[in-house]
Design a protein around this motif. Structure first.
Motif, short mmCIF file in Angstrom:
data_model
loop_
_atom_site.label_atom_id
_atom_site.label_comp_id
_atom_site.label_asym_id
_atom_site.label_seq_id
_atom_site.Cartn_x
_atom_site.Cartn_y
_atom_site.Cartn_z
N ASN A 1 0.83 -1.20 0.00
CA ASN A 1 0.00 0.00 0.00
C ASN A 1 0.86 1.26 0.00
O ASN A 1 0.57 2.24 -0.69
CB ASN A 1 -0.92 0.01 1.22
N SER A 2 1.95 1.20 0.77
CA SER A 2 2.87 2.34 0.83
C SER A 2 3.52 2.58 -0.52
O SER A 2 3.62 3.72 -0.98
CB SER A 2 3.94 2.07 1.89
N MET A 3 3.93 1.50 -1.19
CA MET A 3 4.62 1.64 -2.48
C MET A 3 3.65 2.11 -3.57
O MET A 3 4.03 2.89 -4.44
CB MET A 3 5.27 0.32 -2.87
N GLU A 4 2.41 1.63 -3.53
CA GLU A 4 1.47 2.03 -4.57
C GLU A 4 1.16 3.52 -4.51
O GLU A 4 0.85 4.16 -5.51
CB GLU A 4 0.17 1.23 -4.47
N LYS A 5 1.26 4.10 -3.32
CA LYS A 5 0.93 5.52 -3.15
C LYS A 5 2.04 6.44 -3.64
O LYS A 5 1.84 7.66 -3.74
CB LYS A 5 0.64 5.80 -1.67
N THR A 6 3.22 5.89 -3.92
CA THR A 6 4.29 6.74 -4.43
C THR A 6 3.96 7.19 -5.84
O THR A 6 3.15 6.58 -6.54
CB THR A 6 5.65 6.00 -4.44
N LYS B 1 -3.04 -1.22 -8.68
CA LYS B 1 -3.17 -0.71 -10.04
C LYS B 1 -1.97 0.12 -10.51
O LYS B 1 -1.70 0.19 -11.71
CB LYS B 1 -4.43 0.16 -10.15
N ASN B 2 -1.28 0.77 -9.59
CA ASN B 2 -0.18 1.66 -9.97
C ASN B 2 1.09 0.83 -10.21
O ASN B 2 2.01 0.80 -9.40
CB ASN B 2 0.05 2.69 -8.86
N ILE B 3 1.10 0.13 -11.35
CA ILE B 3 2.12 -0.89 -11.64
C ILE B 3 2.69 -0.65 -13.04
O ILE B 3 1.96 -0.33 -13.97
CB ILE B 3 1.50 -2.31 -11.60
N THR B 4 4.00 -0.85 -13.19
CA THR B 4 4.66 -0.79 -14.50
C THR B 4 5.47 -2.06 -14.71
O THR B 4 6.26 -2.45 -13.85
CB THR B 4 5.62 0.42 -14.60
N MET B 5 5.28 -2.70 -15.85
CA MET B 5 6.07 -3.89 -16.19
C MET B 5 7.35 -3.41 -16.88
O MET B 5 7.39 -3.18 -18.07
CB MET B 5 5.28 -4.84 -17.09
N GLY C 1 4.88 4.38 -8.30
CA GLY C 1 4.19 3.11 -8.15
C GLY C 1 5.17 1.95 -8.07
O GLY C 1 6.31 2.12 -7.62
N MET C 2 4.74 0.79 -8.52
CA MET C 2 5.54 -0.43 -8.39
C MET C 2 6.04 -0.93 -9.75
O MET C 2 5.31 -0.90 -10.73
CB MET C 2 4.71 -1.52 -7.70
#
Length: 387
Positions: free
Chosen positions: A123-128, A149-153, A131-132
């Motif tokens: 949760n902490s990382m997604e709020k940056t 949802k805040n994810i990059t491949m 994202g992740m």
């Protein structure tokens, strides 16, 4: 050691013994220093809890460097960080981390569930702002199934060998030297021996080198007795077949001989990625979801070391994310792939008959996807990074 300014990040490394982890750290730091040269990246062992909070909180943030970091118990099971998480005042990021689903099929993805403490970190990382970052699509789907949802491949940092970017793949004219990496899990010990026997028959005129990424036969703080017994057994069998046996643990310099080899076949994910990053052909044998994820992401040749029970897949497939069922499925939902030699033989035939065409596509994809990794790092380093 603390920098003279606050222009530094804490880079969490998992490099203990497995040379693949040292390779992740080396390639990740090289990327970070190239893209953000004005910053210092201070390495810190991820299995150790933070002690000097002035050092940690004086940084611009904490970057988890690759590896199978998105494990169901990632905090505090993998990353100790700090017992009281609220004492960490800077953002935490990932750089090309992956999941560790077992066996690694779609049912595994569906069941994969993070613990409450792991979700606290996620949760902490997604709020940056950034994202992740994930190293493959399976990891993305596992995170998405858990509501993120805040994810990059971005791919794994090891994909991007800075000296090889932009170089075209050249098909080997002859397979003079072949590297085989055995499975680490003793469950696949006999299967590894079966493959070594097959390679002796198929490539009788080639030099075959059996490479151990986590050492051979020694028990230490990172290696249980069962692993030591297994690697010794595999090394002895390789020697009996007349193969050269090498221990490449601890030091990425020991991998340099890979550059002069013509083909890799085996279970070690980062031997596979190393070869592909250097524009050399490789066939990966999947022990679990770490291997499946790489093969899917790079569209490179791969074979499952296991087969999934259809009955268990259908039975467990009706459930949604569940950590207990995920672990149970990983234990009872798979069997050894008894057809692996035929699959490997067929894969080799297809590769050689097509003059290694698939690797040209993989090399091009790595070059193009570098822009995604570069963009994520810039977003992470130069973005808002607000918690």
């Amino acid at each position: 050691m603390k920098s003279n300014s606050n222009k530094y990040f804490i880079a969490l490394t998992g490099a203990k013994k497995n040379v693949g982890d040292f390779l992740i750290t080396e390639r990740a730091i090289a990327l970070l220093e190239k893209i953000a040269p004005e910053y210092e990246f201070i390495k810190y062992n991820h299995w150790e809890a933070f002690k000097d909070m002035n050092l940690i909180n004086g940084s611009q943030g904490i970057i988890i460097l690759g590896g199978p970091g998105y494990q169901m118990n990632m905090y505090p099971g993998v990353y100790k960080l700090r017992k009281d998480f609220t004492e960490i005042k800077v953002p935490i990021y990932t750089l090309g981390s992956g999941w560790k689903g077992k066996p690694g099929d779609r049912t595994t993805e569906k069941l994969y569930k993070f613990t409450d403490s792991a979700k606290f970190l996620l949760n902490s990382m997604e709020k940056t702002f950034a994202g992740m970052s994930c190293r493959d699509h399976q990891t993305v789907r596992a995170l998405t199934n858990n509501g993120y949802k805040n994810i990059t491949m971005t791919g794994c940092p090891v994909w991007y060998d800075l000296q090889s970017l932009g170089k075209e793949f050249q098909a080997p004219q002859k397979l003079n030297k072949i590297v085989f990496t055995p499975a680490q899990d003793y469950v696949y010990s006999d299967q590894s021996i079966e493959i070594m026997n097959y390679l002796k028959e198929r490539f009788n005129d080639s030099k075959i080198i059996v490479s151990f990424h986590r050492g051979i036969g020694e028990v230490d703080e990172f290696t249980p007795e069962s692993d030591a017994i297994n690697t010794k057994k595999l090394a002895n069998h390789a020697s009996d077949l007349g193969y050269e046996v090498v221990n490449v643990s601890y030091d990425t310099n020991k991998l340099k001989f890979y550059n002069d080899c013509d083909l890799h076949i085996g279970y070690r994910v980062h031997a596979h990625i190393y070869f592909l990053s250097k524009r050399l052909p490789s066939i990966l044998i999947h022990e679990d979801g770490r291997g499946n994820g790489v093969t899917e992401a790079l569209n490179s040749p791969g074979i499952d070391a296991y087969t999934v029970s259809t009955i268990f897949s259908r039975l467990f497939g009706v459930f949604n994310t569940n950590d207990f069922l995920a672990k149970a499925y990983g234990r009872i939902g798979l069997k050894l792939n008894m057809n692996i030699i035929n699959e490997l033989d067929s894969t080799l035939n297809n590769i050689q008959n097509s003059n290694y065409a698939t690797y040209q596509k993989t090399s091009k994809f790595i070059d193009e996807h570098y822009k995604v990794m570069e963009g994520f790092i810039k977003k992470m380093i130069y973005g808002k990074g607000a918690l």
